[in-house]
Design a protein around this motif. Structure first.
Motif, PDB file in Angstrom:
ATOM      1  N   ALA A 198      56.350  38.099  56.068  1.00  0.00           N
ATOM      2  CA  ALA A 198      55.613  37.619  54.892  1.00  0.00           C
ATOM      3  C   ALA A 198      54.132  37.468  55.184  1.00  0.00           C
ATOM      4  O   ALA A 198      53.291  37.608  54.284  1.00  0.00           O
ATOM      5  N   GLU A 199      53.794  37.202  56.444  1.00  0.00           N
ATOM      6  CA  GLU A 199      52.386  37.008  56.817  1.00  0.00           C
ATOM      7  C   GLU A 199      51.573  38.293  56.678  1.00  0.00           C
ATOM      8  O   GLU A 199      50.334  38.262  56.684  1.00  0.00           O
ATOM      9  N   SER A 200      52.261  39.419  56.513  1.00  0.00           N
ATOM     10  CA  SER A 200      51.566  40.703  56.367  1.00  0.00           C
ATOM     11  C   SER A 200      51.007  40.897  54.961  1.00  0.00           C
ATOM     12  O   SER A 200      50.242  41.832  54.726  1.00  0.00           O
ATOM     13  N   PHE A 201      51.396  40.010  54.026  1.00  0.00           N
ATOM     14  CA  PHE A 201      51.054  40.233  52.626  1.00  0.00           C
ATOM     15  C   PHE A 201      50.392  39.004  52.000  1.00  0.00           C
ATOM     16  O   PHE A 201      50.446  37.907  52.540  1.00  0.00           O
ATOM     17  N   THR A 202      49.778  39.243  50.851  1.00  0.00           N
ATOM     18  CA  THR A 202      49.181  38.151  50.075  1.00  0.00           C
ATOM     19  C   THR A 202      49.550  38.329  48.606  1.00  0.00           C
ATOM     20  O   THR A 202      50.032  39.385  48.200  1.00  0.00           O
ATOM     21  N   GLY A 203      49.291  37.306  47.808  1.00  0.00           N
ATOM     22  CA  GLY A 203      49.478  37.392  46.364  1.00  0.00           C
ATOM     23  C   GLY A 203      50.887  37.755  45.960  1.00  0.00           C
ATOM     24  O   GLY A 203      51.873  37.276  46.527  1.00  0.00           O
ATOM     25  N   ARG A 204      50.994  38.627  44.950  1.00  0.00           N
ATOM     26  CA  ARG A 204      52.295  39.017  44.414  1.00  0.00           C
ATOM     27  C   ARG A 204      53.163  39.689  45.459  1.00  0.00           C
ATOM     28  O   ARG A 204      54.382  39.466  45.501  1.00  0.00           O
ATOM     29  N   GLU A 205      52.569  40.493  46.324  1.00  0.00           N
ATOM     30  CA  GLU A 205      53.356  41.158  47.360  1.00  0.00           C
ATOM     31  C   GLU A 205      54.055  40.139  48.249  1.00  0.00           C
ATOM     32  O   GLU A 205      55.228  40.298  48.596  1.00  0.00           O
ATOM     33  N   MET A 211      53.259  48.522  43.285  1.00  0.00           N
ATOM     34  CA  MET A 211      54.534  48.647  43.975  1.00  0.00           C
ATOM     35  C   MET A 211      55.479  49.634  43.292  1.00  0.00           C
ATOM     36  O   MET A 211      56.642  49.723  43.639  1.00  0.00           O
ATOM     37  N   ALA A 212      54.986  50.331  42.276  1.00  0.00           N
ATOM     38  CA  ALA A 212      55.855  51.262  41.560  1.00  0.00           C
ATOM     39  C   ALA A 212      56.443  52.274  42.535  1.00  0.00           C
ATOM     40  O   ALA A 212      55.739  52.863  43.349  1.00  0.00           O
ATOM     41  N   LYS A 213      57.745  52.486  42.436  1.00  0.00           N
ATOM     42  CA  LYS A 213      58.452  53.357  43.367  1.00  0.00           C
ATOM     43  C   LYS A 213      58.854  54.641  42.660  1.00  0.00           C
ATOM     44  O   LYS A 213      59.483  54.608  41.610  1.00  0.00           O
ATOM     45  N   LYS A 214      58.461  55.776  43.219  1.00  0.00           N
ATOM     46  CA  LYS A 214      58.843  57.061  42.662  1.00  0.00           C
ATOM     47  C   LYS A 214      59.858  57.707  43.590  1.00  0.00           C
ATOM     48  O   LYS A 214      59.642  57.812  44.795  1.00  0.00           O
ATOM     49  N   ASP A 230      61.641  48.002  41.306  1.00  0.00           N
ATOM     50  CA  ASP A 230      60.565  48.678  42.030  1.00  0.00           C
ATOM     51  C   ASP A 230      59.997  47.769  43.109  1.00  0.00           C
ATOM     52  O   ASP A 230      59.759  48.196  44.252  1.00  0.00           O
ATOM     53  N   GLU A 231      59.780  46.511  42.752  1.00  0.00           N
ATOM     54  CA  GLU A 231      59.238  45.551  43.717  1.00  0.00           C
ATOM     55  C   GLU A 231      60.221  45.299  44.846  1.00  0.00           C
ATOM     56  O   GLU A 231      59.835  45.233  46.026  1.00  0.00           O
ATOM     57  N   LEU A 232      61.494  45.163  44.517  1.00  0.00           N
ATOM     58  CA  LEU A 232      62.494  44.882  45.546  1.00  0.00           C
ATOM     59  C   LEU A 232      62.715  46.072  46.471  1.00  0.00           C
ATOM     60  O   LEU A 232      62.967  45.900  47.665  1.00  0.00           O
ATOM     61  N   GLU A 233      62.613  47.286  45.922  1.00  0.00           N
ATOM     62  CA  GLU A 233      62.693  48.482  46.770  1.00  0.00           C
ATOM     63  C   GLU A 233      61.551  48.475  47.783  1.00  0.00           C
ATOM     64  O   GLU A 233      61.742  48.765  48.964  1.00  0.00           O
TER      65      GLU A 233
END
Length: 270
Positions: free
Chosen positions: A230-237, A1-4, A215-218
């Motif tokens: 939320a149903e689009s993701f799993t785990g940490r995401e 999820m690192a944001k550049k 980075d994660e919140l962005e």
């Protein structure tokens, strides 16, 4: 999820500086006052204000502050004063004011609520102090909130650091602020420091409080703007997305205009 960051830093820098200068000229004020925390947001904001050539007053407002935060703030101010002759600074140690305040209000058996209320009180004392300096010097209070904090998770104090006259960096993600900070050559100590609001008198970071990195919140903010669930993701995401949605929901009262009870016209006539 690192944001550049993908912003054009030179262009963004000049755009904000022009915007600040034009706003101040139209408002017929002498410049800006900024609270310096030792963090990247206030460092970038004050450097942007300094580039306008208008008075830029940097205020340190420690309240039982962690020494590392104080030292970073002082390093930045000294660097800024060497680079820009229009930069001035002042210190308002609010520790005794805060301690006096605590003796004049009732205590609470709910330690969690008491702790948070006192943390928010620190921010509100600082807001009051900035407006005092603004009033006697004819300045505008420049906000230091970024887009994720101000419009994503609402990570600021209502009528505290959220009480400002204008917000120069509120359309920039945290990664953009870091990119701009690097371009502006703010101190390395600030660029590398973990973000913290400094409201608890210890070294806890923003990530400690939020449960996710910027980075994660962005990432979550952009996914939410794309109407993902939320149903689009799993785990940490999925965890991060849920953290973002929860904070975004409970802090809407900060982001939305104050509700006004509109009286029906028929009730305004006797």
């Amino acid at each position: 999820m690192a944001k550049k960051s993908t912003i054009q830093v030179e262009g963004v820098n000049q755009h904000i500086v022009n915007w600040l200068r034009e706003y101040a000229e139209k408002a017929k004020v002498n410049g800006f006052v900024i609270g310096i925390s030792g963090g990247v947001d206030s460092a970038v904001t004050s450097t942007l204000c300094a580039q306008t050539g208008l008075t830029t007053l940097c205020i340190e407002m420690p309240i039982h502050q962690d020494p590392t935060q104080v030292n970073r703030g002082k390093e930045h101010i000294e660097q800024l004063k060497k680079r820009f002759p229009n930069v001035k600074n002042s210190i308002a140690d609010l520790t005794s004011v805060f301690e006096t305040f605590k003796t004049e209000v009732p205590n609470s058996e709910n330690e969690a609520k008491l702790y948070l209320s006192l943390a928010n009180t620190r921010a509100r004392l600082r807001m009051t102090t900035l407006y005092y300096f603004a009033g006697i010097h004819g300045l505008l209070v420049a906000g230091t909130g970024n887009k994720v904090e101000d419009f994503g998770v609402g990570f600021y104090t209502k009528y505290g650091d959220g009480g400002v006259d204008l917000s120069p960096i509120a359309d920039l993600m945290k990664s953009d602020v870091y990119a701009l900070g690097k371009y502006l050559q703010i101190p390395e100590s600030i660029q590398k420091a973990a973000p913290t609001d400094g409201l608890f008198g210890d070294s806890r970071t923003d990530e400690d409080q939020l449960g996710a990195s910027y980075d994660e919140l962005e990432w979550a903010m952009l996914e939410d703007e794309s109407n993902k669930t939320a149903e689009s993701f799993t785990g940490r995401e999925k965890d991060v997305f849920n953290i973002y949605k929860k904070l975004n929901t409970i802090n809407q009262h900060k982001m939305n205009p104050i509700p006004v009870c509109i009286i029906p016209i028929n009730l305004k006539k006797s």
